[in-house]
Structures are given as structure tokens and as C-alpha cells.
Design a protein around this motif. Structure first.
Motif, short mmCIF file in Angstrom:
data_model
loop_
_atom_site.label_atom_id
_atom_site.label_comp_id
_atom_site.label_asym_id
_atom_site.label_seq_id
_atom_site.Cartn_x
_atom_site.Cartn_y
_atom_site.Cartn_z
N GLU A 34 0.84 -1.20 0.00
CA GLU A 34 0.00 0.00 0.00
C GLU A 34 0.87 1.25 0.00
O GLU A 34 1.98 1.25 0.55
N VAL A 35 0.34 2.31 -0.57
CA VAL A 35 1.03 3.60 -0.55
C VAL A 35 1.17 4.06 0.90
O VAL A 35 0.24 3.95 1.69
N GLY A 36 2.36 4.54 1.23
CA GLY A 36 2.64 5.04 2.57
C GLY A 36 3.33 4.03 3.47
O GLY A 36 3.78 4.38 4.55
N GLN A 37 3.43 2.79 3.02
CA GLN A 37 4.11 1.78 3.84
C GLN A 37 5.62 1.96 3.79
O GLN A 37 6.18 2.25 2.74
N ILE A 38 6.24 1.76 4.92
CA ILE A 38 7.69 1.52 4.97
C ILE A 38 7.81 0.03 5.14
O ILE A 38 7.29 -0.56 6.10
N ARG A 39 8.46 -0.61 4.18
CA ARG A 39 8.58 -2.07 4.20
C ARG A 39 10.04 -2.45 4.38
O ARG A 39 10.94 -1.80 3.85
N ILE A 40 10.25 -3.54 5.10
CA ILE A 40 11.58 -4.11 5.25
C ILE A 40 11.68 -5.28 4.29
O ILE A 40 10.83 -6.17 4.27
N LEU A 41 12.69 -5.24 3.44
CA LEU A 41 12.98 -6.34 2.52
C LEU A 41 13.95 -7.27 3.23
O LEU A 41 15.00 -6.83 3.72
N PHE A 42 13.62 -8.55 3.27
CA PHE A 42 14.44 -9.52 3.98
C PHE A 42 15.58 -10.01 3.10
O PHE A 42 15.68 -11.17 2.73
N LEU A 50 10.14 3.12 1.12
CA LEU A 50 8.90 3.85 1.36
C LEU A 50 8.11 3.82 0.06
O LEU A 50 8.58 4.33 -0.97
N ILE A 51 6.93 3.22 0.09
CA ILE A 51 6.09 3.08 -1.09
C ILE A 51 5.33 4.38 -1.32
O ILE A 51 4.65 4.87 -0.43
N PHE A 52 5.46 4.96 -2.55
CA PHE A 52 4.70 6.19 -2.82
C PHE A 52 3.75 6.08 -4.00
O PHE A 52 2.92 6.96 -4.22
N LYS A 53 3.82 4.97 -4.75
CA LYS A 53 2.86 4.78 -5.84
C LYS A 53 2.81 3.29 -6.20
O LYS A 53 3.85 2.63 -6.27
N VAL A 54 1.60 2.79 -6.42
CA VAL A 54 1.42 1.41 -6.86
C VAL A 54 0.55 1.47 -8.12
O VAL A 54 -0.58 1.94 -8.08
N GLU A 55 1.11 1.02 -9.23
CA GLU A 55 0.38 1.04 -10.49
C GLU A 55 -0.49 -0.21 -10.62
O GLU A 55 -0.22 -1.24 -9.99
N ASP A 56 -1.52 -0.11 -11.45
CA ASP A 56 -2.46 -1.23 -11.65
C ASP A 56 -1.78 -2.49 -12.16
O ASP A 56 -2.22 -3.60 -11.86
N LEU A 106 6.50 -2.27 8.06
CA LEU A 106 6.87 -1.91 9.44
C LEU A 106 6.03 -0.76 9.96
O LEU A 106 5.81 -0.65 11.16
N ALA A 107 5.64 0.14 9.05
CA ALA A 107 4.93 1.34 9.47
C ALA A 107 4.14 1.89 8.29
O ALA A 107 4.40 1.53 7.13
N LEU A 108 3.20 2.73 8.60
CA LEU A 108 2.42 3.45 7.59
C LEU A 108 2.56 4.94 7.90
O LEU A 108 2.24 5.36 9.02
N VAL A 109 3.07 5.70 6.93
CA VAL A 109 3.30 7.13 7.17
C VAL A 109 2.22 7.95 6.48
O VAL A 109 1.55 7.50 5.56
N ARG A 110 2.07 9.18 6.95
CA ARG A 110 1.07 10.10 6.41
C ARG A 110 1.50 10.63 5.05
O ARG A 110 2.69 10.64 4.71
N PRO A 111 0.53 11.08 4.24
CA PRO A 111 0.86 11.67 2.93
C PRO A 111 1.86 12.83 3.04
O PRO A 111 2.71 13.00 2.17
#
Length: 124
Positions: A34-42, A50-56, A106-111
Motif C-alpha cells: 500500500e502507498v505510505g508503507q515503509i517495508r523491510i525487505l528480507f 517507502l512506497i509512494f505509488k502502486v500502479e495497476d 513496518l509502518a504506515l506514514v502520512r501523505p
């Protein structure tokens, strides 16, 4: 000159820690990207984005974050829980499927935080 020596040593330590190991998240524990997630790649070492856009079509736009804050030209620091990250001065493109299989949020940040990170990357 001393700062340059410290930077070179930090970069060497980071490069020495790189490996080719990539762990998978158990299928029943995977969460959607999802947009706004900070994800840890293992990966080895762990990587953060930090995800800022997910295309279809499944292409994900993200800013890589580093715990090695002295290795980036971005002055912004993100403090979330027990982590401190700094954005790296570029954008990466990942496949949604890879993120779901090999990372976890790990977290969801604000826009507003996403906008601040993108401004910092652009300035750097």
C-alpha cells in the motif's frame, strides 16, 4: 578530510555486509503493498523502502531508506519506533509480487511524510 575518511569507512563496512541471501515471507503472513508503507525487505542486509505509488499492473514506485544515514546526501531523517532512516537520493521500481513475497510492512506514514521525502530526494 576526516569526514571523508569516516564516509569511506562507513561505505566499506556497508559493502562488506552485502550478501545474496533473500528470505521469503510465509504465504499466510503476506500483506498487500500500500502507498505510505515503509517495508523491510528480507535481503542481506535488510533493505527498507517507502512506497509512494502502486500502479495497476503491479509496478511499485519507492524511495529506498537507509539506516546508514551518513551515506546519503539527503538531510531528512525519519524516526519511526526504534528506527532512524534517511532517504537515498533516487527512486526505485519494484514488482508488487516481489515486495509481498520478500518484505513486510513496518509502518504506515502520512501523505505529508511521503511529500517531504520526495522533496528531499528531489533536492539531493
Amino acid at each position: 578530510m576526516r569526514d571523508m575518511e569516516q564516509l569511506k569507512m562507513s561505505l566499506k563496512l556497508y559493502k562488506d555486509s552485502l550478501g545474496d541471501e533473500r528470505l521469503k515471507v510465509r504465504e499466510d503472513k503476506r500483506l498487500p503493498v500500500e502507498v505510505g508503507q515503509i517495508r523491510i525487505l528480507f535481503w542481506m542486509p535488510n533493505e527498507y523502502v517507502l512506497i509512494f505509488k502502486v500502479e495497476d499492473d503491479g509496478l511499485v514506485h519507492a524511495v529506498p531508506l537507509t539506516e546508514w544515514v551518513s551515506l546519503t546526501t539527503c538531510s531528512l531523517r525519519l524516526h519511526v519506533r526504534n528506527y532512524t532512516w534517511a532517504p537515498l537520493p533516487f527512486v526505485v521500481y519494484l514488482r508488487k509480487e516481489v515486495l509481498e513475497e520478500e518484505s513486510y510492512p513496518l509502518a504506515l506514514v502520512r501523505p505529508e511524510t511521503i511529500e517531504a521525502v520526495l522533496r528531499s530526494v528531489e533536492r539531493s
